[in-house]
Design a protein around this motif. Structure first.
Motif, PDB file in Angstrom:
ATOM      1  N   PHE A  56       0.838  -1.204   0.000  1.00 57.14           N
ATOM      2  CA  PHE A  56       0.000   0.000   0.000  1.00 57.14           C
ATOM      3  C   PHE A  56       0.872   1.252   0.000  1.00 57.14           C
ATOM      4  O   PHE A  56       0.609   2.205  -0.721  1.00 57.14           O
ATOM      5  CB  PHE A  56      -0.947   0.011   1.208  1.00 57.14           C
ATOM      6  N   LYS A 113     -11.974   1.839   2.680  1.00 58.77           N
ATOM      7  CA  LYS A 113     -11.800   0.425   2.995  1.00 58.77           C
ATOM      8  C   LYS A 113     -12.367   0.111   4.380  1.00 58.77           C
ATOM      9  O   LYS A 113     -13.070  -0.883   4.561  1.00 58.77           O
ATOM     10  CB  LYS A 113     -10.308   0.063   2.934  1.00 58.77           C
ATOM     11  N   LYS A 156     -16.191   0.294   4.333  1.00 67.11           N
ATOM     12  CA  LYS A 156     -16.755  -0.874   3.671  1.00 67.11           C
ATOM     13  C   LYS A 156     -16.787  -2.063   4.623  1.00 67.11           C
ATOM     14  O   LYS A 156     -17.752  -2.812   4.656  1.00 67.11           O
ATOM     15  CB  LYS A 156     -15.926  -1.216   2.426  1.00 67.11           C
ATOM     16  N   LEU A 157     -15.735  -2.216   5.441  1.00 65.20           N
ATOM     17  CA  LEU A 157     -15.684  -3.309   6.410  1.00 65.20           C
ATOM     18  C   LEU A 157     -16.674  -3.113   7.566  1.00 65.20           C
ATOM     19  O   LEU A 157     -17.076  -4.072   8.211  1.00 65.20           O
ATOM     20  CB  LEU A 157     -14.269  -3.477   6.944  1.00 65.20           C
ATOM     21  N   GLU A 203      -8.627   6.435   0.472  1.00 66.31           N
ATOM     22  CA  GLU A 203      -8.702   4.999   0.146  1.00 66.31           C
ATOM     23  C   GLU A 203      -8.794   4.160   1.416  1.00 66.31           C
ATOM     24  O   GLU A 203      -9.596   3.221   1.508  1.00 66.31           O
ATOM     25  CB  GLU A 203      -7.446   4.549  -0.622  1.00 66.31           C
ATOM     26  N   LEU A 204      -7.956   4.483   2.396  1.00 65.97           N
ATOM     27  CA  LEU A 204      -7.975   3.745   3.664  1.00 65.97           C
ATOM     28  C   LEU A 204      -9.322   3.913   4.371  1.00 65.97           C
ATOM     29  O   LEU A 204      -9.884   2.953   4.892  1.00 65.97           O
ATOM     30  CB  LEU A 204      -6.847   4.236   4.579  1.00 65.97           C
TER      31      LEU A 204
END
Length: 191
Positions: free
Chosen positions: A4, A185, A188-189, A181-182
């Protein structure tokens, strides 16, 4: 993580170096958080104060190498600002130190309506003794360093000490897409 960071433009060697630096800093943070030297100095001197009170004494005295050149009058609000603590906590600590004879209230020479805080003779002797122990220990450690090592270390340490401020600024600008982006993510989790 390395992948990453590489995606974000951080070279692998720099990632390895950052991880090594972080490990050292985390170990140092835990040791500094315990404030072993301060506790030892208070115990060795037989002082009946704790570290937060010592901090207030030092913030009242306000050494310029730590707090800058401002040597104006010290009020409770000044102490709170210097130590980044709540004014009510600073006020309570100041009151306790006054009761112990280490601080005294005074009247401002600039504005008679203001109350200032000053070290008593006992308070100044306390600050001086604790700082003397600190610099005896630090001096004893550094005497094993060469002048070249110290001349190299000091500017690098000063430069490095501002990394988190600079990183916060960059986090708002250059690194914002990567941080987004992090965040995406994680969101989404969480769904």
């Amino acid at each position: 993580m390395a992948d990453f960071l590489a995606h974000a433009g951080i070279p692998a060697a720099v990632t390895d170096q950052a991880l090594a630096i972080d490990a050292i800093l985390q170990q140092w943070r835990r040791r500094v958080g315990k404030r072993e030297l301060g506790r030892m100095a208070l115990a060795e001197l037989g002082l009946d104060i704790d570290l937060p009170k010592l901090d207030v004494l030092i913030a009242t005295w306000a050494p310029s190498n730590e707090f800058g050149a401002d040597k104006g009058e010290t009020m409770v609000s000044t102490i709170a600002t210097r130590l980044c603590i709540d004014p009510s906590r600073a006020s309570r600590l100041v009151s306790e130190l006054i009761n112990q004879g280490l601080l005294a209230r005074g009247v401002s020479q600039q504005d008679a309506r203001r109350t200032i805080v000053e070290l008593t003779e006992k308070g100044l002797a306390t600050v001086d003794a604790v700082r003397t122990i600190k610099f005896l220990i630090l001096g004893d450690y550094l005497k094993g360093w060469t002048e070249a090592e110290i001349d190299t270390f000091l500017p690098l340490l000063e430069r490095f000490s501002s990394w988190s401020e600079e990183a916060a600024d960059k986090g708002q600008t250059l690194l914002a897409p990567t941080i987004a982006e992090l965040r995406a993510k994680l969101q989404k989790l969480s769904q």
